[in-house]
Design a protein around this motif. Structure first.
Motif, PDB file in Angstrom:
ATOM      1  N   PHE A  73       0.823  -1.213   0.000  1.00 39.09           N
ATOM      2  CA  PHE A  73       0.000   0.000   0.000  1.00 39.09           C
ATOM      3  C   PHE A  73       0.860   1.267   0.000  1.00 39.09           C
ATOM      4  O   PHE A  73       0.447   2.295  -0.523  1.00 39.09           O
ATOM      5  N   ILE A  74       2.061   1.191   0.581  1.00 34.22           N
ATOM      6  CA  ILE A  74       2.952   2.357   0.586  1.00 34.22           C
ATOM      7  C   ILE A  74       3.555   2.570  -0.793  1.00 34.22           C
ATOM      8  O   ILE A  74       3.592   3.694  -1.306  1.00 34.22           O
ATOM      9  N   ARG A  75       3.998   1.502  -1.422  1.00 33.84           N
ATOM     10  CA  ARG A  75       4.679   1.637  -2.712  1.00 33.84           C
ATOM     11  C   ARG A  75       3.713   1.888  -3.861  1.00 33.84           C
ATOM     12  O   ARG A  75       4.112   2.401  -4.905  1.00 33.84           O
ATOM     13  N   VAL A 120       0.087   1.840   9.391  1.00 30.38           N
ATOM     14  CA  VAL A 120       1.436   2.061   8.859  1.00 30.38           C
ATOM     15  C   VAL A 120       1.380   2.743   7.491  1.00 30.38           C
ATOM     16  O   VAL A 120       2.120   3.700   7.225  1.00 30.38           O
ATOM     17  N   ALA A 121       0.487   2.259   6.620  1.00 29.92           N
ATOM     18  CA  ALA A 121       0.401   2.834   5.274  1.00 29.92           C
ATOM     19  C   ALA A 121       0.012   4.310   5.325  1.00 29.92           C
ATOM     20  O   ALA A 121       0.602   5.147   4.635  1.00 29.92           O
ATOM     21  N   VAL A 122      -0.966   4.649   6.139  1.00 32.44           N
ATOM     22  CA  VAL A 122      -1.428   6.036   6.224  1.00 32.44           C
ATOM     23  C   VAL A 122      -0.349   6.941   6.813  1.00 32.44           C
ATOM     24  O   VAL A 122      -0.108   8.052   6.318  1.00 32.44           O
ATOM     25  N   LEU A 123       0.330   6.481   7.853  1.00 31.46           N
ATOM     26  CA  LEU A 123       1.358   7.307   8.487  1.00 31.46           C
ATOM     27  C   LEU A 123       2.538   7.553   7.545  1.00 31.46           C
ATOM     28  O   LEU A 123       3.054   8.672   7.457  1.00 31.46           O
ATOM     29  N   LEU A 194      10.533  -1.831   1.385  1.00 27.75           N
ATOM     30  CA  LEU A 194      10.463  -0.430   0.971  1.00 27.75           C
ATOM     31  C   LEU A 194      11.732   0.047   0.291  1.00 27.75           C
ATOM     32  O   LEU A 194      11.706   1.023  -0.466  1.00 27.75           O
ATOM     33  N   SER A 195      12.848  -0.604   0.537  1.00 30.14           N
ATOM     34  CA  SER A 195      14.097  -0.218  -0.117  1.00 30.14           C
ATOM     35  C   SER A 195      14.373  -1.060  -1.353  1.00 30.14           C
ATOM     36  O   SER A 195      15.369  -0.855  -2.042  1.00 30.14           O
TER      37      SER A 195
END
Length: 493
Positions: A73-75, A120-123, A194-195
């Protein structure tokens, strides 16, 4: 611990990651149906993996699903909407409905999973929006560490309540187990995902494998010695890895090491309590200790990456001309210094050409410095393309440039000089609906410098090349002038 937008150089890492996401066939804004199916499959696969590690009913030894989905969701920010959240939740409910007999307890248990994922995704997305576009560290290591603590605590609150009817344990032991598992998993998995970028594996020479071998030796020592302190044994080797390997590779090593320690502790292969069985509070302590230890090498790796990026940026500013994007005077000397170490003395020959744009002052006076700058930049691009990998092209100052070619014969240098002169003469330089034609004068000096360094030869040749350049201007410009080359010869050899 990690910065999600940084890779090697900040800009290069960002471009690589953007291209990877743009080419993804399974998660795309333009293909919502395929994205939905892919997300459903990811949820089911990692749910199955976590469920296969359940030690008692609802409690798993290692639960990667939440951290994996949070990273997805972050990427892929377009996935952050209620539809895709509900889809993941439905996949969890369906899996439990088929494989367990939890009934309504499954609703709250899986709701707790979604709490961690969404929090986590929202933050992280919020911090990315607040970060400046030029910031190399949109998500700082400590920020992600804190986000995992907060999300794990919320998840554990709901998860413990939901698990009480299933495994008949009290609230606090369940809360401790949920919190420690979610926190340790998030800290270990999220940095790695994430990296993640295009693989950049280290050179597999023996000396580069020593840090990795150090991690393995330390893990074996943890098994052999035991005790709570043995969990910290791999830390020095992990920090060693952080100073030698790229950030994504360090994150992967840390993830594997942390997972291995958790499994070894849970199966009493690493005995952290020598006289009694492993209790929940001991597992809670072990997980938190492993997660906290994992922070150290990742922080070091992020620091090293940031310092290296700054050094590369400063070096580029010193070695490259800002306007034309070709080498500067200092950049030429750096190239010569490095080449001197690599080139055998018997093969040291150097061709140096000085180039000066004819009547360039008239362009600035008539059309302005904006036009002059544009022509300088385009001229540099044209000449640099002709030179290619035959040598180096640099701006020495103003409208004066140099071509430096190590290991090139005098005859080859003369041919290259004529090619450059002709290409510039026939190129059309456009500026505000006007076409400009320019010419260039060249002075060429060549020598064999077996007994001297390339830098010493270059300094001597600059004086000689400048003398030939002056002769080319005196005899009508648009000339290549060199020893044994007739002045006024404009035809390519």
């Amino acid at each position: 611990m990690i910065c999600i937008a940084a890779v090697k150089t900040v800009k290069d890492g960002f471009l690589i990651r953007s291209k990877i996401m743009a080419k993804n066939r399974f998660l795309s804004r333009e293909k919502p149906l395929i994205s939905a199916v892919s997300l459903f499959v990811i949820t089911t696969v990692f749910y199955f993996f976590g469920a296969s590690l359940r030690v008692v009913e609802a409690l798993s030894l290692f639960w990667p699903l939440n951290a994996v989905l949070a990273a997805v969701f972050i990427r892929y920010p377009f996935l952050n909407n209620p539809f895709y959240y509900a889809l993941c939740y439905a996949a969890m409910i369906i899996y439990d409905g088929v494989t367990t007999s939890w009934g309504t307890a499954s609703l709250l248990i899986n709701f707790s999973n979604m709490v961690f994922i969404i929090t986590v995704a929202v933050l992280v997305q919020r911090e990315k929006r607040r970060a400046t576009t030029t910031s190399p560290l949109p998500v700082h290591a400590l920020s992600l560490f804190n986000y995992c603590i907060f999300a794990a605590a919320l998840c554990a609150l709901f998860g413990a309540v939901g698990s009480m009817p299933v495994d008949r344990h009290a609230f606090y032991p369940l809360f401790a187990d949920w919190f420690s598992e979610q926190f340790s998993t998030g800290v270990l998995i999220l940095p790695c995902l994430l990296s993640m970028a295009r693989p950049q594996w280290p050179n597999l020479r023996m000396e580069n494998l020593y840090p990795l071998l150090g991690v393995i030796v330390c893990m074996l020592a943890s098994v052999g010695i035991g005790g709570a302190g043995s969990l910290a044994f791999p830390l020095p080797a992990l920090i060693w890895c952080a100073t030698r390997y790229p950030l994504p590779f360090v994150c992967l090593i840390t993830l594997i090491t942390g997972m291995t320690e958790i499994v070894l502790v849970a199966n009493s292969i690493i005995e952290i309590h020598m006289t009694s069985p492993l209790y929940v509070n001991q597992m809670f302590s072990a997980r938190l200790g492993i997660a906290t230890i994992a922070l150290c090498p990742l922080m070091v790796s992020v620091s090293v990456e940031t310092i290296n990026a700054l050094v590369r940026k400063a070096s580029r500013r010193a070695d490259y001309d800002y306007l034309t994007q070709v080498l500067s005077r200092s950049g030429i000397y750096e190239k010569l210094r490095n080449e001197s170490y690599c080139m055998a003395p018997s093969n040291r020959q150097l061709a140096v050409m000085l180039l000066d744009i004819d009547h360039f002052k008239n362009i600035n006076d008539t059309w302005g410095h904006d036009c002059g700058d544009k022509i300088l930049a385009e001229f540099a691009a044209v000449v640099n393309k002709v030179v290619g990998d035959k040598g180096w092209f640099a701006r020495m100052g103003g409208e004066e440039f140099a071509i430096v070619c190590p290991a090139m014969s005098n005859a080859e240098a003369i041919v290259l000089g004529h090619q450059v002169r002709e290409r510039v003469e026939h190129h059309q330089f456009a500026w505000k609906n006007h076409t400009h034609h320019i010419t260039v004068s060249l002075g060429l000096s060549w020598t064999a410098c077996a007994a001297a360094s390339l830098e010493t030869c270059f300094n001597a040749q600059m004086t000689e090349a400048d003398r030939y350049l002056y002769q080319a201007k005196q005899h009508g410009r648009n000339q290549l002038c060199a020893q044994n080359v007739p002045v006024m010869s404009r035809a390519a050899s």
